[in-house]
Scaffold this motif. Sequence first.
Motif, short mmCIF file in Angstrom:
data_model
loop_
_atom_site.label_atom_id
_atom_site.label_comp_id
_atom_site.label_asym_id
_atom_site.label_seq_id
_atom_site.Cartn_x
_atom_site.Cartn_y
_atom_site.Cartn_z
N LEU A 123 0.81 -1.25 0.11
CA LEU A 123 -0.12 -0.10 0.01
C LEU A 123 0.94 1.31 0.01
O LEU A 123 0.71 2.26 -0.92
CB LEU A 123 -0.97 0.02 1.08
CG LEU A 123 -2.19 0.85 1.40
CD1 LEU A 123 -3.32 0.85 0.28
CD2 LEU A 123 -2.71 0.93 2.44
N ALA A 124 1.78 1.09 0.78
CA ALA A 124 2.77 2.38 0.86
C ALA A 124 3.75 2.62 -0.29
O ALA A 124 3.81 3.78 -0.62
CB ALA A 124 3.65 2.30 2.17
N PRO A 143 5.69 6.68 -6.59
CA PRO A 143 5.45 7.47 -7.47
C PRO A 143 5.68 9.18 -7.06
O PRO A 143 6.34 9.77 -7.97
CB PRO A 143 4.14 7.24 -8.09
CG PRO A 143 3.97 5.77 -7.44
CD PRO A 143 4.38 5.72 -6.22
N PHE A 144 5.43 9.27 -6.03
CA PHE A 144 5.37 10.76 -5.49
C PHE A 144 6.80 11.05 -5.32
O PHE A 144 7.13 12.19 -5.88
CB PHE A 144 4.51 10.97 -4.12
CG PHE A 144 3.30 10.91 -4.25
CD1 PHE A 144 2.47 12.01 -5.00
CD2 PHE A 144 2.39 10.36 -3.61
CE1 PHE A 144 1.40 11.93 -5.32
CE2 PHE A 144 0.94 10.32 -3.73
CZ PHE A 144 0.58 11.43 -4.54
N VAL A 145 7.74 10.23 -4.75
CA VAL A 145 9.04 10.52 -4.53
C VAL A 145 9.79 10.41 -5.91
O VAL A 145 10.60 11.50 -6.17
CB VAL A 145 9.75 9.53 -3.52
CG1 VAL A 145 11.11 9.88 -3.51
CG2 VAL A 145 9.05 9.72 -1.95
N ALA A 146 9.64 9.54 -6.89
CA ALA A 146 10.14 9.29 -8.12
C ALA A 146 9.79 10.79 -8.96
O ALA A 146 10.54 11.24 -9.65
CB ALA A 146 9.62 8.24 -8.77
N SER A 147 8.66 11.34 -8.95
CA SER A 147 8.20 12.45 -9.50
C SER A 147 8.63 13.76 -8.80
O SER A 147 8.29 14.97 -9.35
CB SER A 147 6.71 12.51 -9.86
OG SER A 147 6.10 12.39 -8.58
N LYS A 148 9.20 13.80 -7.62
CA LYS A 148 9.69 15.00 -6.98
C LYS A 148 8.41 15.58 -6.17
O LYS A 148 8.55 16.72 -5.87
CB LYS A 148 10.45 15.85 -7.77
CG LYS A 148 11.43 15.30 -8.38
CD LYS A 148 12.62 14.87 -7.21
CE LYS A 148 13.77 14.06 -8.14
NZ LYS A 148 14.75 13.51 -7.13
N ALA A 182 9.49 10.28 2.77
CA ALA A 182 8.47 9.62 3.45
C ALA A 182 9.08 8.73 4.43
O ALA A 182 10.04 7.94 3.94
CB ALA A 182 7.32 9.35 2.77
N ALA A 183 8.51 8.23 5.53
CA ALA A 183 8.37 7.14 6.38
C ALA A 183 7.14 6.68 6.86
O ALA A 183 6.43 7.70 7.12
CB ALA A 183 9.34 7.55 7.41
N THR A 201 11.10 3.54 4.44
CA THR A 201 11.42 5.01 4.16
C THR A 201 11.39 5.10 2.75
O THR A 201 11.69 4.27 2.02
CB THR A 201 12.70 5.59 4.75
OG1 THR A 201 13.78 4.68 4.27
CG2 THR A 201 12.56 5.59 6.17
N TYR A 202 11.28 6.39 2.34
CA TYR A 202 11.33 6.65 0.66
C TYR A 202 12.15 7.90 0.46
O TYR A 202 11.66 8.92 1.22
CB TYR A 202 9.65 6.90 0.36
CG TYR A 202 8.83 5.64 0.52
CD1 TYR A 202 8.70 4.83 -0.61
CD2 TYR A 202 8.19 5.26 1.42
CE1 TYR A 202 8.01 3.49 -0.24
CE2 TYR A 202 7.48 4.22 1.71
CZ TYR A 202 7.45 3.22 0.84
OH TYR A 202 6.71 2.10 0.88
N GLY A 203 12.80 7.99 -0.23
CA GLY A 203 13.78 9.04 -0.68
C GLY A 203 14.94 8.96 0.40
O GLY A 203 15.39 8.01 1.04
N PRO A 204 15.98 10.09 0.39
CA PRO A 204 16.98 9.87 0.98
C PRO A 204 17.03 10.13 2.47
O PRO A 204 17.42 11.26 3.01
CB PRO A 204 17.84 11.10 0.47
CG PRO A 204 16.84 12.19 -0.01
CD PRO A 204 15.62 11.36 -0.55
N VAL A 205 16.34 9.15 3.20
CA VAL A 205 16.15 9.26 4.55
C VAL A 205 16.44 8.05 5.23
O VAL A 205 16.33 6.89 4.45
CB VAL A 205 14.90 9.79 5.12
CG1 VAL A 205 14.61 11.21 4.82
CG2 VAL A 205 13.82 8.98 4.22
N ASP A 206 16.88 8.07 6.55
CA ASP A 206 17.17 6.75 7.19
C ASP A 206 16.04 6.57 8.31
O ASP A 206 15.85 7.76 9.27
CB ASP A 206 18.57 6.67 7.78
CG ASP A 206 18.74 5.53 8.53
OD1 ASP A 206 19.08 4.57 7.98
OD2 ASP A 206 18.52 5.61 9.83
#
Length: 573
Positions: free
Chosen positions: A43-44, A50-55, A60-61, A75-80
């Motif tokens: 679901l996540a 798509p949101f992170v890929a399209s900027k 997100a976490a 997580t999604y994007g450059p985060v830990d």
Amino acid sequence: MARQGIVPSIVPYLAIFVLTIVVNVGRTTGQSKPTPSVDFGKLADDYFAPFVASKRANAAAVVLTNREGVTFSKTYGPVDFDRSIWRAASVSKALTAIAVMRLVEEGRVDLDADVNRYLKTFKIPATFQQPITLRQLLEHRSGLDDRFIGDGFRNGEQPPMRLLMQQVLPARVYPPSDVEFYSNYGYGLIGAVLEDVTGERFEDYMSANVLRPLKMNRSTFAQPLPQDLVSLVAPGKWWYQHAAPAGGVATTGADIAAFLIATLHEDAGVISNPSFKVMTTPPTANSGLVHRLGYWTGRDHGQQLIGASGDLGSFHSVIAAVPEHDLGVAVLVSGNGGGLAWELYTRFLDAQFGTTSSETPRDAHLLEPKPADREGSSRFAGLYRTVRYPHHELSKTFIILDLTRVTADGDRALRFRGARWIRTGPFQFEKEDGSETVSFKEDRDGRIRFLGDTEEKIGWYQSGYANIAFYFIFTIFFGVASWRARGVLRWLSLLALLHSLGWLGAALIRGPENLIFGLPLPLKGILWIGTATPLLALAAISLAWRNRTILSVASAAALAFYVPFVFYWNLRA
């Protein structure tokens, strides 16, 4: 409170702060821990990837927990998940409320005592006969105004809350308990109380007595951030909020998970079970989604929930515990629009619990037209506007179109918020499907004044639609007068035109959301013209009295009517 938080209304531009909502109560211990029936990871993934890929989202976490620990996180994007620092905004309020309840249990404060008893640095003015209490501050029922302009900062030291609130304490605009007026600076005042009672800075007390006992070991209320955390912030618009007890906490995904687990354990590491119940029990079973003490609570998707949420800059967060199912869910997002976090939260609850309606609609015979009911219900009809806005600054214009229109049907029902409401008492109405109730309130003269606890009845001339029309009429007239008039009258019209066009233009160029950092100098100068509009009107009236031409009389009338418009919307310095 409803999921409004101040989603900005535009025209002339966006409103702000969206209010938070929903949930809690009634959990029995020792329940089984059901495995979620949905694939939360898929679901996540389907939502955020798509949101992170399209900027459209920076990062997100997400996390699921039960009482024993984390069952899923990603997580999604450059985060830990364990190290990256997020702004959790109004989740701070739940933590601040926990600190207050700890002091209550220690016998150091009383929820229902006058807060002036505890304030040493300054005192709250006696604007109304009734004093303000900590319970009212925690429930947003103190009647204290809020601030937006100048509430944010990017660098520089944050003063102690007791000194900050001494300098910027907002005015009292409603008697305590009359309405639910969501006020960040009401929580700022709580911070001042905590400092005066404990003798410690707010952020230091919170770290030692709330965050660490809840195992939120990398979280902090310190503003600016300590140097060792600065390099770990999640990407996005990062800034600080002066009312730190309302929105100042910085945290990690892992710490939010720890807070969810603590919530499922009724914050047992810091406060007792009875205190937790005071904080999270809704007033009535079908009161809808409401604010209690720091948390929001009520029913959603047929479940009792306890949660917190917030929006600050590009950071948005939603956390919710479902005690009956031993389940916690949290969503942290950096991106444009708080709806990104709420949408995934809603999709998860839809998939997990289904979209349930509570009851079958009322029987038709209850809706038979009755003349007395028809006459009685018509007094509730009209326009209502949220009470949640800064009443004494330019940002009042942000809610110009935030209106609810209530209409009376041909029987004892009303229509508003997209639903039909059935009268069940002198001032009580219930949504036709039985899912929610609302009460209207009278003023001392017996006129209907409030819809529920959050909206105030206004006249047609106070509505955004009418005032937009007034604005264009004034602006067009001042433009024509600047062209056709001569001498002093022309200069008066030019000044009025500069003000009517200038405040809006300067605010839009600056960006309405950026006014949180203060007013730019050009806008300040234009607002001083607004302060001088009574003098402009008097000068125009004097000229009209001497000349008595059509243009001079019309200009005097226009400026005279422009004065209340300017002062009503705070278009002045």
